[in-house]
Design a protein around this motif. Structure first.
Motif, PDB file in Angstrom:
ATOM      1  N   TRP A   1      40.760  42.974  36.713  1.00 47.12           N
ATOM      2  CA  TRP A   1      39.774  41.932  36.998  1.00 47.12           C
ATOM      3  C   TRP A   1      38.823  41.715  35.817  1.00 47.12           C
ATOM      4  N   GLU A   2      39.392  41.507  34.628  1.00 46.98           N
ATOM      5  CA  GLU A   2      38.563  41.312  33.435  1.00 46.98           C
ATOM      6  C   GLU A   2      37.863  39.963  33.457  1.00 46.98           C
ATOM      7  N   VAL A   3      36.733  39.894  32.753  1.00 45.70           N
ATOM      8  CA  VAL A   3      36.006  38.640  32.553  1.00 45.70           C
ATOM      9  C   VAL A   3      35.927  38.382  31.053  1.00 45.70           C
TER      10      VAL A   3
ATOM     11  N   CYS B   1      30.999  36.002  38.629  1.00 46.23           N
ATOM     12  CA  CYS B   1      31.663  35.853  37.339  1.00 46.23           C
ATOM     13  C   CYS B   1      33.162  35.699  37.560  1.00 46.23           C
ATOM     14  N   CYS B   2      33.720  34.592  37.062  1.00 45.19           N
ATOM     15  CA  CYS B   2      35.151  34.327  37.221  1.00 45.19           C
ATOM     16  C   CYS B   2      35.960  35.296  36.364  1.00 45.19           C
TER      17      CYS B   2
ATOM     18  N   THR C   1      40.896  33.900  39.369  1.00 41.75           N
ATOM     19  CA  THR C   1      41.025  33.470  37.982  1.00 41.75           C
ATOM     20  C   THR C   1      40.888  31.955  37.835  1.00 41.75           C
ATOM     21  N   GLU C   2      40.777  31.257  38.944  1.00 37.98           N
ATOM     22  CA  GLU C   2      40.585  29.802  38.920  1.00 37.98           C
ATOM     23  C   GLU C   2      39.159  29.495  39.355  1.00 37.98           C
TER      24      GLU C   2
ATOM     25  N   ILE D   1      29.888  31.635  37.072  1.00 41.13           N
ATOM     26  CA  ILE D   1      30.107  31.457  35.635  1.00 41.13           C
ATOM     27  C   ILE D   1      31.603  31.493  35.378  1.00 41.13           C
ATOM     28  N   GLY D   2      32.100  30.455  34.725  1.00 36.41           N
ATOM     29  CA  GLY D   2      33.523  30.346  34.430  1.00 36.41           C
ATOM     30  C   GLY D   2      33.927  31.035  33.140  1.00 36.41           C
ATOM     31  N   PRO D   3      35.227  31.117  32.882  1.00 34.91           N
ATOM     32  CA  PRO D   3      35.743  31.793  31.684  1.00 34.91           C
ATOM     33  C   PRO D   3      35.267  31.171  30.371  1.00 34.91           C
TER      34      PRO D   3
END
Length: 172
Positions: free
Chosen positions: A103-105, A94-95, A43-44, A63-65
């Motif tokens: 493990w949602e994005v 995908c972060c 998540t980071e 790719i970040g949040p």
């Protein structure tokens, strides 16, 4: 010559790799035909390259949040992300915004993933095959749960969105 998407920010991945260790190598002339979608199981966003210090792995993009796209390995190189598919694929991590088990994005991550694949298709002048990590050659649901329970059911939507854009370009 480095091949990277203009949508991506270069990230000094090399500084995270111990001297003498490799996390990418030559494609040996293989044609790029596939995009492999991964989830980071993190998540980071800033921690991802650190994982690769301990594991012999890498990816072309992350790719970040917030939708930020970073390039880790130039497309001209074979990143170590999907076993037998490495030579002919581009790996995109995908972060996650939540941890196990979901493990949602974020939607911004999905939107940027679609844009990045559209850019790749345009630059290579072809539609790439888009698969989740577990569906890439040499992998299975038994060997990996990646791209995770949040992304797996969205892969068809991602492919549809990428292809809708490609059809608009073709039809003018």
């Amino acid at each position: 010559m480095s091949t990277i998407s203009p949508l991506a920010t270069p990230y000094e991945f090399e500084s995270f790799v111990n001297p003498g260790e490799e996390r990418w190598d030559s494609r040996e002339g293989a044609e790029i035909t596939t995009v492999v979608v991964h989830h980071m199981a993190k998540t980071e966003f800033d921690e991802v390259p650190e994982v690769w210090r301990e594991r012999e792995a890498s990816a072309h993009y992350g790719i970040g949040p917030s939708g930020e796209i970073r390039v880790y390995v130039g497309e001209e190189h074979r990143a170590w992300h999907a076993r037998a598919a490495n030579a002919y694929s581009i790996g995109i991590e995908c972060c996650n915004v939540t941890e196990a088990p979901d493990w949602e994005v974020s939607e911004k991550t999905i939107d940027s993933l679609v844009l990045l694949i559209q850019d790749i298709n345009a630059r290579y002048d072809r539609k790439m095959r888009i698969v989740g990590h577990q569906c890439a050659e040499g992998n299975s649901a038994e060997t990996t749960q990646c791209p995770g329970p949040s992304l797996i059911p969205r892969l068809a939507e991602i492919v549809r969105r990428v292809n809708e854009y490609d059809e608009k370009i073709i039809k003018g």
